[in-house]
Scaffold this motif. Structure first.
Motif, mmCIF file in Angstrom:
data_model
loop_
_atom_site.group_PDB
_atom_site.id
_atom_site.type_symbol
_atom_site.label_atom_id
_atom_site.label_comp_id
_atom_site.label_asym_id
_atom_site.label_seq_id
_atom_site.Cartn_x
_atom_site.Cartn_y
_atom_site.Cartn_z
ATOM 1 N N HIS A 66 42.394 1.502 37.866
ATOM 2 C CA HIS A 66 43.093 2.774 38.032
ATOM 3 C C HIS A 66 44.082 2.674 39.176
ATOM 4 O O HIS A 66 43.774 2.134 40.232
ATOM 5 N N GLU B 91 46.512 8.006 40.089
ATOM 6 C CA GLU B 91 45.867 8.458 38.856
ATOM 7 C C GLU B 91 44.411 8.836 39.124
ATOM 8 O O GLU B 91 43.932 9.888 38.685
ATOM 9 N N TRP C 121 42.262 12.632 38.900
ATOM 10 C CA TRP C 121 40.997 12.873 38.198
ATOM 11 C C TRP C 121 39.946 13.432 39.144
ATOM 12 O O TRP C 121 39.241 14.400 38.818
ATOM 13 N N LEU D 30 47.115 14.392 30.978
ATOM 14 C CA LEU D 30 46.409 13.790 32.104
ATOM 15 C C LEU D 30 46.373 14.725 33.311
ATOM 16 O O LEU D 30 47.232 15.601 33.461
ATOM 17 N N PRO D 31 45.375 14.558 34.201
ATOM 18 C CA PRO D 31 45.237 15.446 35.355
ATOM 19 C C PRO D 31 46.494 15.570 36.212
ATOM 20 O O PRO D 31 46.779 16.652 36.741
ATOM 21 N N THR E 187 37.094 7.251 32.922
ATOM 22 C CA THR E 187 37.427 8.641 32.659
ATOM 23 C C THR E 187 37.479 8.877 31.151
ATOM 24 O O THR E 187 37.485 7.932 30.363
ATOM 25 N N MET F 47 33.894 11.977 34.008
ATOM 26 C CA MET F 47 33.993 10.610 34.529
ATOM 27 C C MET F 47 32.607 9.980 34.571
ATOM 28 O O MET F 47 31.605 10.682 34.693
#
Length: 384
Positions: free
Chosen positions: A5, A9, A13, A36-37, A88, A107
């Motif tokens: 990751h 990113e 999350w 995506l978050p 995730t 997660m």
């Protein structure tokens, strides 16, 4: 199955998971709406408010807290350690079995052999205050099933869980392409709970896998343990309940397994034992009664080539009559008098015709040999 990751990113999350008011359902709703978050935190208040209540929209747009920033840094450091990974919902390595349940974790923190999360597996659960026979059953079933290629999943609690993990680790060491064990815990992946399972946790991290949905540093909060049970059952093809009281966490796991379309197995016990009540209840409700590891294998069907156990299995040995191993006729007669239900000393004396003093001496020998256990109230029960 390694997953890498980018720090930004991962931070997004973790920030989403730590935002006040954002649970799994809300998080999935936000991800479905915005992707995506990182996209969520770049969205306007009005757009967020169409998906979540006002207070949550404000919380999402609030500056990153010092606590969350510290957690991000701690997690990045944890991921630098060998064997540590984080998956995730958006990762290709996230276990497909969990994607199929109603509320998959956002997660998964993984310590150890992450590939085990996609292997054929069976959950083995039961009482923390298990009897000696229950612990022996969990250990032997897990050892043989692990030898035959199944990964054994449990919760690393005392009692049945720990016995299942120990048996599975031993079974994995005794066959070339065996299964192993996965511990799904209710704390952060950096915490061992209960503390007395520290040695077991290290063994599992080396030869198996430890999994948690909770952020690092999360302590052993009571409410987290029933919740993690859906992961135990969700990862597995079926759940085997070894011993359980009429109201216990193991029955919650079994119910979740049934709701997820998994098989439920239960080992029967004495009608007089409180720890058999839960298993008998499950059997009445349709769980499959099993008396051997082979019963489980036959129900689950083929799951790929698996090696046969090396040498005679402990489960096969366990069905031999303890009297066959007794050194004299007195032991054999006493074991027959005991039967398989708990019995008081006075009743045993009446059945066997042996005086109480002699009985006490004989029972002590049988207890030391692991053939008899003493239950609360001074009653005796035959094992094996």
């Amino acid at each position: 199955m390694t997953q890498h990751h980018a720090p930004d990113e991962l931070a997004a999350w973790l920030r989403l998971a730590e935002t006040a008011g954002v649970g799994l359902e809300t998080a999935r709703r936000l991800l479905a709406a915005f992707g995506l978050p990182a996209n969520i935190f770049e969205t306007s208040f009005s757009a967020l408010h169409k998906v979540v209540p006002e207070r949550i929209a404000y919380a999402l747009l609030a500056p990153l807290s010092e606590t969350t920033q510290a957690l991000i840094e701690r997690t990045l450091e944890w991921l630098q350690q060998p064997g540590n990974q984080l998956f995730t919902l958006a990762d290709s390595g996230y276990p497909q079995a969990l994607l199929d349940i109603a509320d998959p974790p956002l997660m998964l923190y993984v310590k150890g052999r992450a590939e085990l999360l996609t292997r054929p597996s069976l959950a083995v659960v039961g009482s923390r205050n298990a009897t000696a026979q229950g612990i022996a059953n969990a250990d032997r079933f897990a050892e043989i099933l692990s030898q035959r290629g199944l990964t054994i999943i449990s919760g690393m609690a005392l009692g049945i869980d720990a016995a299942a993990h120990h048996g599975a680790l031993r079974g994995a060491a005794g066959a070339v392409e065996a299964g192993s064990t996965v511990a799904v815990i209710g704390t952060g992946a950096d915490i061992v709970y209960p503390a007395r399972n520290r040695s077991l946790a290290h063994q599992i991290a080396e030869a198996g896998c430890i999994v948690s949905e909770y952020s690092l540093g999360t302590p052993g909060i009571a409410a987290n343990f029933p919740r993690r049970n859906r992961i135990i059952s969700g990862l597995a093809r079926g759940v085997l309940v070894v011993e359980a009281a009429a109201q216990s966490g193991s029955l919650i796991t079994a119910r979740m397994a049934a709701e997820q379309g998994r098989d439920v197995f239960a080992i029967p016990g004495s009608i007089h034992s409180p720890l058999s009540k839960g298993c008998h209840q499950l059997i009445k409700q349709g769980a499959k009664l099993v008396e051997s590891a082979q019963d489980v294998l036959e129900e689950l069907g083929s799951f790929g080539a698996a090696p046969a156990p090396r040498g005679p299995s402990k489960l096969a040995k366990s069905v031999e009559s303890p009297a066959e191993n007794a050194a004299d006729d007195d032991k054999e007669k006493l074991l027959k008098a005991l039967g398989y239900d708990p019995v008081s000393l006075d009743l045993l004396a009446a059945r066997s015709g042996v005086d109480v003093a002699t009985l006490n001496a004989q029972l002590l020998v049988l207890e030391l040999e692991g053939l008899v256990e003493v239950l609360p109230g001074g009653v005796y029960r035959r094992l094996g």
